[in-house]
Design a protein around this motif. Sequence first.
Motif, PDB file in Angstrom:
ATOM      1  N   TRP A   1      22.516  34.692  46.144  1.00  0.00           N
ATOM      2  CA  TRP A   1      23.192  35.101  44.917  1.00  0.00           C
ATOM      3  C   TRP A   1      23.663  33.877  44.148  1.00  0.00           C
ATOM      4  O   TRP A   1      23.894  32.812  44.710  1.00  0.00           O
ATOM      5  N   ARG A   2      23.788  34.051  42.851  1.00  0.00           N
ATOM      6  CA  ARG A   2      24.454  33.072  42.007  1.00  0.00           C
ATOM      7  C   ARG A   2      25.202  33.812  40.908  1.00  0.00           C
ATOM      8  O   ARG A   2      24.671  34.721  40.261  1.00  0.00           O
ATOM      9  N   ALA A   3      26.466  33.457  40.717  1.00  0.00           N
ATOM     10  CA  ALA A   3      27.263  34.012  39.625  1.00  0.00           C
ATOM     11  C   ALA A   3      26.911  33.283  38.341  1.00  0.00           C
ATOM     12  O   ALA A   3      26.671  32.068  38.347  1.00  0.00           O
ATOM     13  N   ILE A   4      26.875  34.005  37.212  1.00  0.00           N
ATOM     14  CA  ILE A   4      26.525  33.362  35.946  1.00  0.00           C
ATOM     15  C   ILE A   4      27.597  33.529  34.869  1.00  0.00           C
ATOM     16  O   ILE A   4      27.541  32.838  33.843  1.00  0.00           O
ATOM     17  N   TRP A   5      28.586  34.402  35.094  1.00  0.00           N
ATOM     18  CA  TRP A   5      29.611  34.643  34.059  1.00  0.00           C
ATOM     19  C   TRP A   5      30.727  35.463  34.683  1.00  0.00           C
ATOM     20  O   TRP A   5      30.489  36.259  35.591  1.00  0.00           O
ATOM     21  N   GLU A   6      31.955  35.287  34.181  1.00  0.00           N
ATOM     22  CA  GLU A   6      33.049  36.143  34.644  1.00  0.00           C
ATOM     23  C   GLU A   6      34.310  35.938  33.807  1.00  0.00           C
ATOM     24  O   GLU A   6      34.435  34.949  33.088  1.00  0.00           O
ATOM     25  N   TYR A   7      35.226  36.891  33.893  1.00  0.00           N
ATOM     26  CA  TYR A   7      36.594  36.655  33.419  1.00  0.00           C
ATOM     27  C   TYR A   7      37.569  37.230  34.434  1.00  0.00           C
ATOM     28  O   TYR A   7      37.214  38.112  35.227  1.00  0.00           O
ATOM     29  N   LYS A   8      38.783  36.701  34.418  1.00  0.00           N
ATOM     30  CA  LYS A   8      39.820  37.155  35.328  1.00  0.00           C
ATOM     31  C   LYS A   8      41.114  37.382  34.564  1.00  0.00           C
ATOM     32  O   LYS A   8      41.377  36.703  33.570  1.00  0.00           O
ATOM     33  N   THR A   9      41.912  38.334  35.057  1.00  0.00           N
ATOM     34  CA  THR A   9      43.234  38.559  34.486  1.00  0.00           C
ATOM     35  C   THR A   9      44.266  37.757  35.283  1.00  0.00           C
ATOM     36  O   THR A   9      43.967  37.157  36.314  1.00  0.00           O
ATOM     37  N   LYS A  10      45.495  37.754  34.789  1.00  0.00           N
ATOM     38  CA  LYS A  10      46.506  36.827  35.304  1.00  0.00           C
ATOM     39  C   LYS A  10      46.838  37.030  36.781  1.00  0.00           C
ATOM     40  O   LYS A  10      47.106  36.084  37.515  1.00  0.00           O
ATOM     41  N   ASN A  11      46.814  38.264  37.246  1.00  0.00           N
ATOM     42  CA  ASN A  11      47.220  38.530  38.619  1.00  0.00           C
ATOM     43  C   ASN A  11      46.048  38.656  39.589  1.00  0.00           C
ATOM     44  O   ASN A  11      46.243  39.067  40.738  1.00  0.00           O
ATOM     45  N   TYR A  12      44.845  38.276  39.138  1.00  0.00           N
ATOM     46  CA  TYR A  12      43.692  38.465  40.020  1.00  0.00           C
ATOM     47  C   TYR A  12      43.795  37.647  41.298  1.00  0.00           C
ATOM     48  O   TYR A  12      43.366  38.084  42.367  1.00  0.00           O
ATOM     49  N   ALA A  13      44.367  36.468  41.233  1.00  0.00           N
ATOM     50  CA  ALA A  13      44.431  35.591  42.400  1.00  0.00           C
ATOM     51  C   ALA A  13      45.188  36.235  43.566  1.00  0.00           C
ATOM     52  O   ALA A  13      44.980  35.870  44.725  1.00  0.00           O
ATOM     53  N   SER A  14      46.067  37.203  43.260  1.00  0.00           N
ATOM     54  CA  SER A  14      46.820  37.867  44.323  1.00  0.00           C
ATOM     55  C   SER A  14      45.980  38.910  45.056  1.00  0.00           C
ATOM     56  O   SER A  14      46.381  39.379  46.124  1.00  0.00           O
ATOM     57  N   TYR A  15      44.790  39.269  44.469  1.00  0.00           N
ATOM     58  CA  TYR A  15      43.943  40.336  45.011  1.00  0.00           C
ATOM     59  C   TYR A  15      44.732  41.628  45.180  1.00  0.00           C
ATOM     60  O   TYR A  15      44.538  42.390  46.120  1.00  0.00           O
ATOM     61  N   LYS A  16      45.638  41.855  44.250  1.00  0.00           N
ATOM     62  CA  LYS A  16      46.507  43.025  44.367  1.00  0.00           C
ATOM     63  C   LYS A  16      46.621  43.765  43.046  1.00  0.00           C
ATOM     64  O   LYS A  16      46.348  44.964  42.990  1.00  0.00           O
TER      65      LYS A  16
END
Length: 294
Positions: A160-175
Amino acid sequence: MSAFKAKYYINKNIVRQSDHTVKLQNDCILTDAVKTKEPNLLFSSGFEGIQLGEQIEDYQYLTGTDNETGFSWPLYILGSDFSGIHRINDDNGEAISNEIVTVTGPKGKQTSALFQSVRYDVQVTQTPFQINHIKENPDELYMSYWMKTDSTAVKGIDTWRAIWEYKTKNYASYKDGFRMIAFMATDYEGKPFWSFQGDTSPQHPIWQTENYTVPLILNEWFKVEYYIKWSNGTDGYASMKVNGKLIGEHKGATTVNADPMDFIMLTQVYGNSHPMHQWVDDIEIWDGLPSNGM
């Protein structure tokens, strides 16, 4: 558990039962309710006349004014005050390379393009172009560019290879956060597919599409498009196309718990098969769906 499933879990039962693949329509379903306004061009560049600076801490910065479009780098949209190429775990510069190069472009003519490569993995080594510190959630957002990958990194079993993404502010908490992401990949039988999904952690997709109908494109230029209608509810929308063919779409929330957007990885070079490289050219970003989009 495989590397792909450990980091980006794909639940085959979401869109594929046994050997029966869900076939997607090639025409994106965009109703008048989705297209709500005339869009404005936020940014456009083909890297003509653009310079790539030396590494400062973990970033390299694009600077200059595009000779053809008139837009300037660094790229600031949606209230962002920072953008650059993030060099993550690059082994003191040895594992990653970023350059502005002259190549034969998607229209068969010489062009400037952004070339990025990850030679080997140290620990989740990657080199995305990030638009950070986003302060204004987009009502609508359309992003497109041309890209060309190597011919070897997505081959074999479970790659696999990721080619694009976005994240919201609390994504790092995985919660309490959310991520939307796109992949090129192969499954456990070595069959290639595109993947487009939204998740709350790498192992927990909320929605997901695996498209085996549109072939992966390796070592050739292709146009990728993403369209998002931002919402915490059922009126949200997201879709992805490659060369005008629909890879996947989602009707519903494009975040969770009203978590605001934090950053966009407009381009990404990250996967489990090395070395990998790619070229990117002719970026466009709009605050809605342009007449020639999707």
